[in-house]
Design a protein around this motif. Structure first.
Motif, PDB file in Angstrom:
ATOM      1  N   UNK A  71      -5.165 -10.571   3.331  1.00  0.00           N
ATOM      2  CA  UNK A  71      -4.146 -11.179   2.539  1.00  0.00           C
ATOM      3  C   UNK A  71      -3.807  -9.925   1.384  1.00  0.00           C
ATOM      4  N   UNK A  72      -5.090  -9.585   0.719  1.00  0.00           N
ATOM      5  CA  UNK A  72      -4.560  -8.631  -0.593  1.00  0.00           C
ATOM      6  C   UNK A  72      -4.170  -7.269   0.099  1.00  0.00           C
ATOM      7  N   UNK A  73      -4.617  -6.896   0.894  1.00  0.00           N
ATOM      8  CA  UNK A  73      -4.190  -5.555   1.718  1.00  0.00           C
ATOM      9  C   UNK A  73      -2.659  -5.779   2.197  1.00  0.00           C
ATOM     10  N   UNK A  74      -2.502  -6.880   2.833  1.00  0.00           N
ATOM     11  CA  UNK A  74      -0.967  -7.283   3.283  1.00  0.00           C
ATOM     12  C   UNK A  74      -0.009  -7.259   1.962  1.00  0.00           C
ATOM     13  N   UNK A  75      -0.455  -7.766   1.020  1.00  0.00           N
ATOM     14  CA  UNK A  75       0.198  -8.065  -0.347  1.00  0.00           C
ATOM     15  C   UNK A  75       0.744  -6.695  -0.971  1.00  0.00           C
ATOM     16  N   UNK A  76      -0.545  -5.711  -0.795  1.00  0.00           N
ATOM     17  CA  UNK A  76      -0.241  -4.299  -1.201  1.00  0.00           C
ATOM     18  C   UNK A  76       0.836  -3.757  -0.667  1.00  0.00           C
ATOM     19  N   UNK A  77       0.826  -3.914   0.882  1.00  0.00           N
ATOM     20  CA  UNK A  77       1.913  -3.179   1.636  1.00  0.00           C
ATOM     21  C   UNK A  77       3.278  -4.010   1.362  1.00  0.00           C
ATOM     22  N   UNK A  78       3.210  -5.198   1.238  1.00  0.00           N
ATOM     23  CA  UNK A  78       4.760  -5.821   0.600  1.00  0.00           C
ATOM     24  C   UNK A  78       4.987  -5.118  -0.339  1.00  0.00           C
ATOM     25  N   UNK A  79       4.228  -4.973  -1.294  1.00  0.00           N
ATOM     26  CA  UNK A  79       4.910  -4.485  -2.664  1.00  0.00           C
ATOM     27  C   UNK A  79       5.563  -3.094  -2.230  1.00  0.00           C
ATOM     28  N   UNK A  80       4.990  -2.336  -1.418  1.00  0.00           N
ATOM     29  CA  UNK A  80       5.273  -0.827  -1.276  1.00  0.00           C
ATOM     30  C   UNK A  80       6.795  -1.242  -0.142  1.00  0.00           C
ATOM     31  N   UNK A  81       6.830  -2.144   0.709  1.00  0.00           N
ATOM     32  CA  UNK A  81       7.969  -2.166   1.479  1.00  0.00           C
ATOM     33  C   UNK A  81       9.132  -2.789   0.784  1.00  0.00           C
ATOM     34  N   UNK A 116     -12.900  -2.624  -0.512  1.00  0.00           N
ATOM     35  CA  UNK A 116     -12.284  -3.408  -1.752  1.00  0.00           C
ATOM     36  C   UNK A 116     -11.709  -2.486  -2.707  1.00  0.00           C
ATOM     37  N   UNK A 117     -12.625  -1.481  -3.158  1.00  0.00           N
ATOM     38  CA  UNK A 117     -11.715  -0.568  -4.193  1.00  0.00           C
ATOM     39  C   UNK A 117     -10.591  -0.028  -3.865  1.00  0.00           C
ATOM     40  N   UNK A 118     -10.236   0.349  -2.794  1.00  0.00           N
ATOM     41  CA  UNK A 118      -9.060   0.933  -2.182  1.00  0.00           C
ATOM     42  C   UNK A 118      -8.008  -0.181  -2.125  1.00  0.00           C
ATOM     43  N   UNK A 119      -8.154  -1.199  -1.824  1.00  0.00           N
ATOM     44  CA  UNK A 119      -7.380  -2.374  -1.691  1.00  0.00           C
ATOM     45  C   UNK A 119      -6.863  -2.716  -2.992  1.00  0.00           C
ATOM     46  N   UNK A 120      -7.930  -3.039  -3.871  1.00  0.00           N
ATOM     47  CA  UNK A 120      -7.661  -3.344  -5.279  1.00  0.00           C
ATOM     48  C   UNK A 120      -6.802  -2.244  -5.891  1.00  0.00           C
ATOM     49  N   UNK A 125      -1.729  -0.784  -8.213  1.00  0.00           N
ATOM     50  CA  UNK A 125      -0.538   0.235  -8.283  1.00  0.00           C
ATOM     51  C   UNK A 125       0.742  -0.128  -7.680  1.00  0.00           C
ATOM     52  N   UNK A 126       0.687  -0.810  -6.565  1.00  0.00           N
ATOM     53  CA  UNK A 126       1.812  -1.127  -5.710  1.00  0.00           C
ATOM     54  C   UNK A 126       2.622  -2.094  -6.437  1.00  0.00           C
ATOM     55  N   UNK A 127       1.997  -3.144  -7.019  1.00  0.00           N
ATOM     56  CA  UNK A 127       2.666  -4.194  -7.577  1.00  0.00           C
ATOM     57  C   UNK A 127       3.127  -3.711  -8.982  1.00  0.00           C
ATOM     58  N   UNK A 128       2.687  -2.902  -9.769  1.00  0.00           N
ATOM     59  CA  UNK A 128       3.342  -2.323 -11.131  1.00  0.00           C
ATOM     60  C   UNK A 128       4.424  -1.520 -10.738  1.00  0.00           C
ATOM     61  N   UNK A 129       4.313  -0.614  -9.628  1.00  0.00           N
ATOM     62  CA  UNK A 129       5.428   0.037  -9.370  1.00  0.00           C
ATOM     63  C   UNK A 129       6.672  -0.881  -8.821  1.00  0.00           C
ATOM     64  N   UNK A 130       6.441  -1.716  -8.140  1.00  0.00           N
ATOM     65  CA  UNK A 130       7.609  -2.748  -7.739  1.00  0.00           C
ATOM     66  C   UNK A 130       8.253  -3.431  -8.801  1.00  0.00           C
ATOM     67  N   UNK A 131       7.351  -3.966  -9.761  1.00  0.00           N
ATOM     68  CA  UNK A 131       7.777  -4.618 -10.918  1.00  0.00           C
ATOM     69  C   UNK A 131       8.480  -3.741 -11.674  1.00  0.00           C
ATOM     70  N   UNK A 132       8.177  -2.629 -11.971  1.00  0.00           N
ATOM     71  CA  UNK A 132       8.999  -1.747 -12.592  1.00  0.00           C
ATOM     72  C   UNK A 132      10.382  -1.199 -11.858  1.00  0.00           C
ATOM     73  N   UNK A 133      10.515  -1.264 -10.745  1.00  0.00           N
ATOM     74  CA  UNK A 133      11.616  -0.864  -9.955  1.00  0.00           C
ATOM     75  C   UNK A 133      12.480  -2.089  -9.970  1.00  0.00           C
TER      76      UNK A 133
END
Length: 175
Positions: A71-81, A116-120, A125-133
């Protein structure tokens, strides 16, 4: 780890934009500015999820349910998409988004095998980028449209709400 693939998701989640989500309590139709606040507010529960013992993150609670790391990896990719879709809506008139199959992405991206470290790192990173955009979008562009390949139409406002729901639903309910 080598687990069987989870059965594909078949629910049309766009209904949350009209009816809300009885599973998590999400209600659409709020002020656009709230999207960025809600996205940024997810950082604390995300950090809490990553503070659990690492082995717990890789355990599927049921055979047909993703493990927290998935789910966490999915959320990271959702932010990117969603960031990419927003960009297309700002550049093009009513673009059709490239097909994104979340179930295929989980298998192809080997979510269950990701460190875990990669997913985190990717998620934050993707969450902050998406929120900014999403924060940069001027009010006069909120009605710009885009559509998925299945025909579902979004404005920037509804895309943001759909995005917020996806993350809140998983982070507060599934992880």
């Amino acid at each position: 780890m080598n687990y069987e693939q989870i059965p594909p998701e078949t629910k049309d989640w766009t209904v949350v934009l009209r009816d809300g989500c009885p599973e998590c309590g999400f209600q659409p139709g709020y002020d656009y500015g709230e999207n960025v606040q809600r996205l940024r507010a997810l950082e604390a529960p995300i950090m809490t999820a990553f503070n659990r013992p690492e082995q717990e993150l890789y355990v599927r609670p049921q055979k047909n349910t993703w493990a927290p790391i998935e789910y966490l990896a999915h959320c990271a990719e959702v932010c990117e998409v969603m960031s990419q879709r927003l960009e297309w809506m700002l550049i093009h008139e009513n673009p059709e988004f490239a097909l994104w199959d979340q179930d295929a992405a989980a298998v192809d991206g080997e979510y269950l095998n990701r460190p875990v470290g990669s997913v985190k790192r990717d998620l934050l990173t993707n969450l902050h980028h998406a929120a900014g955009e999403f924060e940069k979008v001027p009010a006069d562009l909120l009605e710009r449209t885009g559509r998925r390949s299945d025909g579902s139409r979004f404005t920037i406002q509804t895309l943001a709400e759909y995005f917020v729901h996806d993350l809140e639903h998983h982070i507060h309910r599934d992880i």
